[in-house]
Design an enzyme around this catalytic site. Sequence first.
Site: not given
Length: 318
Positions: A26, A173
């Site tokens: 991500k 992330e």
Amino acid sequence: MPVPRPMLATKTDAVPVGEEWSHEVKWDGVRILADVADGRVRLWSRNGNDVTVAWPDVALPHEGLVPGSARPRDLLVDGEIIALNDRGLPDFRVLQDRMHVRRASTATRLAAGLPATYMVFDLLRVDGEDLTDLPLVERRARLAGLDLAPWQVPEPYDDGQMLLEATRAQGLEGVVSKRLSSRYTFDARSPHWRKLAHRHRRSYVVGGWRPQEGTSDRLAALLVGEPTADGLVYRGRVGSGIGGKVSRRLTEAVAGLTRASSPFADEVPRVDAAGTTWVEPVLVVDVDTHGVGYERLRQPSYRGLREDLDPADLEGQS
């Protein structure tokens, strides 16, 4: 065609398992659809805005986008524009000075000092053929066969749990998991794409507090910092997680600690400093946040007062 808007992922609390799922990093960046037609690249934001002028280092024709024929390649791809912070991590905030630029000369200057990279993870159209009704596994195979340099095509992973742990350890992330059979639906949030962002818990020193707007004594946020060799360095303002009962407990904790000036060694941004009551830096609190290694806390949430720790215990925390 209508202005395209990307398909979005649904939040999840756990990485799905099974052979029908594939997993990706991500990226902490800006979601972009890139439309390549007639030798021109147009970039569309998540909200359907044309942001081409802001990203001259992404929106440029290059050999990888032109096949060995007289006809320019026609493509629509989905991906994320990222830029690295001084710790080598993708950081959305690094991009903020570039995101809303609408003057070409300014965008070119910013690109020279803060280059961006486009991470392409889906292929939606190629040479006039709409691929959105194909399963993801087929779209990925078609994407892997293209030369999109200098754009990058990151590899997906079969082992979601391994990727979850690796991204946590590296300060990335999080993870996006996608069902290999999933079709692509514009402007929709799909249950077949699932995202999980890491929450990291660390301890910080309280250097000040701010009241709820419209009051003078209802504690609604803390200003926290990290002890370093250069003093207490400001890391951010924490308001989430401070409800009525917690507010009263923290009000009691900061009573008698008021001081006239900021205890932080660096300058606190005016937007955070305004209305702040500074306190002696002796209280330690736990805070959950997205990512690690950033100058400022990302989406921080208060978790508790650490009466078992003092600021000296935090020196050198990893």
